[in-house]
Write a protein that holds these residues in place. Structure first.
Motif, short mmCIF file in Angstrom:
data_model
loop_
_atom_site.label_atom_id
_atom_site.label_comp_id
_atom_site.label_asym_id
_atom_site.label_seq_id
_atom_site.Cartn_x
_atom_site.Cartn_y
_atom_site.Cartn_z
N LEU A 22 -6.05 6.46 -6.02
CA LEU A 22 -5.96 7.01 -7.38
C LEU A 22 -6.60 6.80 -8.71
N LEU A 23 -7.52 5.77 -9.11
CA LEU A 23 -8.45 5.06 -10.09
C LEU A 23 -9.62 6.05 -10.15
N LEU A 24 -9.50 7.30 -9.41
CA LEU A 24 -10.81 7.89 -8.85
C LEU A 24 -10.45 9.12 -9.41
N SER A 25 -8.79 9.40 -9.02
CA SER A 25 -8.80 11.15 -9.74
C SER A 25 -8.23 11.22 -10.63
N PHE A 26 -7.72 10.12 -11.75
CA PHE A 26 -7.47 9.66 -12.77
C PHE A 26 -8.71 10.27 -13.76
N PHE A 27 -9.29 9.34 -14.07
CA PHE A 27 -10.61 9.55 -13.76
C PHE A 27 -11.39 10.46 -13.60
N SER A 28 -11.76 11.12 -12.70
CA SER A 28 -12.23 12.26 -12.98
C SER A 28 -11.84 13.29 -13.84
N VAL B 73 -6.08 2.77 -4.41
CA VAL B 73 -5.92 2.10 -5.37
C VAL B 73 -6.85 2.65 -6.50
N LEU B 74 -8.60 3.58 -4.92
CA LEU B 74 -9.92 3.85 -5.05
C LEU B 74 -9.03 5.30 -5.44
N ALA C 141 1.11 -1.06 0.03
CA ALA C 141 0.08 0.50 0.45
C ALA C 141 1.00 1.24 -0.29
N VAL C 142 1.66 1.16 0.44
CA VAL C 142 2.91 2.48 1.15
C VAL C 142 3.95 2.43 -0.41
N SER C 143 3.81 1.57 -1.02
CA SER C 143 4.68 1.58 -2.29
C SER C 143 3.04 1.89 -3.49
N VAL C 144 2.28 1.83 -3.68
CA VAL C 144 1.34 2.64 -4.33
C VAL C 144 1.32 3.50 -4.07
N MET C 145 0.50 4.10 -2.98
CA MET C 145 0.71 5.00 -2.91
C MET C 145 2.21 6.52 -3.17
N LEU C 146 2.81 5.79 -2.95
CA LEU C 146 3.82 7.02 -2.90
C LEU C 146 4.48 6.61 -4.55
N GLY D 109 2.39 6.38 -6.76
CA GLY D 109 0.78 7.14 -7.71
C GLY D 109 0.39 8.16 -6.57
N SER D 110 0.88 8.92 -6.28
CA SER D 110 1.26 9.81 -5.88
C SER D 110 1.92 10.90 -7.03
N ILE D 111 3.05 10.75 -6.77
CA ILE D 111 4.32 11.41 -7.18
C ILE D 111 3.33 12.02 -9.51
N GLY D 112 2.40 10.23 -9.46
CA GLY D 112 2.30 10.75 -10.79
C GLY D 112 1.21 11.53 -10.60
N PHE D 113 0.27 11.60 -9.70
CA PHE D 113 -0.85 12.18 -9.25
C PHE D 113 -0.60 13.32 -9.46
#
Length: 580
Positions: free
Chosen positions: A396-402, A393-394, A75-80, A82-86
């Motif tokens: 990041l997913l919702l942010s991208f599609f929004s 994951v939710l 979870a921490v790895s995905v957060m890190l 994903g946050s950079i890309g976001f």
């Protein structure tokens, strides 16, 4: 025998994987390998040292081979990542050449930050109340305390907006505040308290739904009309108090008292729409899945991961129905606008408030349905088996599609899908509909990221359990986070959003010209004459945007304009605003 093993060692060196079975046989193979690697005549001490080093490496080899990443590490790895890309995506969006894209992006970011601060703040205080006041009490005691919490937050919202709007400024100072600063100040506190009070209302009416009216989906609908009439009754009382305070000093409402009334009513609309729509979606989820989620809309993992694709589709379809429903009040308001103006002032005001609350109800209902519908779909896909990872994951997913939908909305408006400018105000309805969708996207993103940070705060507070109660730690951390995030949001994000929302064409031209002006002055290739002309043009745009008359003539000084058609005298102060 030793030459055979030595040849084998040369052709196929022993790896960590091949060393582990040897250790299970008493470590003889390792000792033998160490012995073969040493030339004849070496001392026995060297053999012992090498054997001990080889044996010491075995636990490390086993841990490297057998250890797998935990759910928390994943979870921490995905957060890190994903946050950079976001964050990089946000840089693209807020600097996009299209002004509408920038405006919608800042609106979503602003909504996200305000929801994040509001939920974090409310949950911090609510956890304290649940631990020390509601604990060991019955269901009716819980409902009573939660209702009192709602009244406290509503009253606090009225007081804070009274102070920040300048309506009671005479109690503190005789200086008249600057209106532009007051508007930004009251707007920031209005948004924060409206969302915080909205979640307090969700908690209060949800407590009624969970403890008393929970037997069937039909019965869970009962708290919705109770909540509606309860809020309308309180709003009427607060409205009378505001009217009394505004008229008590000089009998006339000044601009600050009008601002207080407008911002408070807008905040009250958000509270009603946010809370009543959440209760409705709770009932829909109960009807679709057969299980009523808890007060915060959370389900146990074995229930959450067992939803079928048909159930997810039904909830997402309900979200589309809410969106269609949100358009109806807009069309009705535009259609019967003249009729509403002919009603008595009191009735017209009440009708506008009802329409606005219904609009917010449908908008927030759309957001809740899409949030929980996507959550069901992701959890039931079978790829995620842990709540923290699901939250990341939710989000990041919702942010991208929004943010992808922002481009869709912009194309819809740019291509006049809902009609041209002269088509009976249809573009106004379309722009309002897009604004409501942007609000819904902000709720989606804000609530999803808040779930991530709420999980993080819970984990950290439990880690300090030996030194401080988790409830107190969570409250302190929530206050600290809001103290850091809220001022930055107010000073930079909300201010930028308000500037982009300004519909004045002259101000848009001024902002665009200011950017071009800066580029010209920073370029070596622009000559001085062009800079002089650009500076004069900037002054003209400034006068047009801000409504400033031309500077007054100083004695002995005449303003002239030189054009291709001749020279003429320019009117001084008192002339038409925006004259060259």
């Amino acid at each position: 025998s030793s030459s055979f093993v030595g040849a084998r060692a040369r052709t196929a060196p022993i790896s960590r994987r091949s060393m582990r079975p040897a250790a299970a046989d008493g470590g003889m193979a390792v000792a033998l390998g160490a012995r073969m690697a040493v030339p004849r005549g070496s001392g026995p001490m060297l053999l012992k040292v090498m054997a001990l080093v080889a044996l010491a490496c075995l636990p490390l080899a086993e841990s490297v081979e057998e250890e797998k990443a935990s759910a928390t590490e994943t979870a921490v790895s995905v957060m890190l990542l994903g946050s950079i890309g976001f964050q990089m995506l946000l840089f693209y969006l807020v600097n996009w050449p299209d002004r509408d894209i920038r405006k919608y992006s800042w609106q979503v970011i602003s909504q996200t930050i305000s929801i994040f601060c509001s939920v974090l703040l409310f949950q911090g205080f609510n956890g304290l109340v649940e631990a020390y006041v509601i604990k060991d009490g019955g269901p009716y005691w819980e409902v009573t305390v939660d209702m009192l919490q709602l009244v406290v937050w509503l009253t606090g919202m009225q007081l804070v907006l009274a102070v920040t709007s300048g309506a009671v400024n005479e109690l503190f100072t005789s200086d008249v505040p600057e209106m532009e600063k007051v508007e930004l100040n009251v707007k920031s506190w209005s948004v924060l308290f409206s969302h915080t009070t909205g979640f307090a209302a969700i908690n209060a009416w949800g407590s009624l739904q969970q403890n008393i009216f929970y037997q069937s989906p039909l019965i869970t609908l009962i708290p919705i009309p109770i909540g509606w009439f309860g809020l309308m009754f309180m709003y009427h009382g607060y409205d009378n108090v505001r009217e009394y305070i505004a008229m008590s000093d000089d009998g006339v409402k000044d601009e600050f008292e009008h601002l207080w009334d407008e911002e408070t009513e807008e905040a009250e609309h958000d509270v009603a729409g946010l809370s009543l729509s959440f209760l409705t979606v709770q009932t829909l989820r109960f009807t679709i899945s057969g299980t009523l989620p808890n007060q915060e809309g959370i389900e146990q993992w074995h229930i959450l991961s067992a939803h079928t694709s048909a159930e997810c589709s039904r909830l997402l379809t309900c979200g589309l129905a809410f969106f269609a429903l949100s358009l109806i009040p807009l069309f009705l308001e535009h259609r019967f606008e003249a009729w509403l103006h002919h009603l008595p002032h009191w009735w017209s005001q009440k009708m506008h408030r009802v329409i606005e609350i219904l609009n917010n109800f449908a908008t927030f209902g759309n957001a809740w349905c899409f949030f929980f519908g996507v959550k069901w779909a992701v959890a039931s896909a079978g790829y995620i088996h842990e709540n923290a990872l699901l939250s990341v994951v939710l989000a990041l997913l919702l942010s991208f599609f929004s943010f992808c939908f922002i481009f869709v909305f912009d194309k819809v408006l740019d291509n006049n899908v809902f009609g041209h400018s002269g088509a009976e105000g249809s573009p106004d309805v379309a722009s309002h509909a897009v604004e409501k969708l942007i609000t819904a996207l902000g709720i989606l993103i804000g609530f999803s990221w808040e779930q991530c940070f709420d999980t993080a705060v819970d984990v950290v507070s439990e880690g300090f359990e030996e030194t401080c109660p988790p409830i107190v730690t969570k409250l302190v951390m929530s206050i600290m986070l809001v103290a850091i995030v809220f001022p930055a949001w107010r000073l930079y994000i909300l201010k930028t959003e308000q500037e982009l929302n300004d519909q004045s064409l002259a101000k848009v031209v001024l902002h665009t010209a200011a950017g071009m002006h800066r580029d010209m002055f920073m370029s070596k290739e622009v000559d001085e004459h062009a800079l002089d002309l650009a500076h004069l043009k900037m002054k003209h745009h400034r006068r047009c945007a801000l409504g400033i008359s031309h500077a007054a003539s100083t004695e002995g000084l005449v303003h002239l304009q030189v054009t291709a058609s001749g020279i003429r005298k320019v009117e001084s102060a008192g002339g038409e605003p925006g004259s060259p």
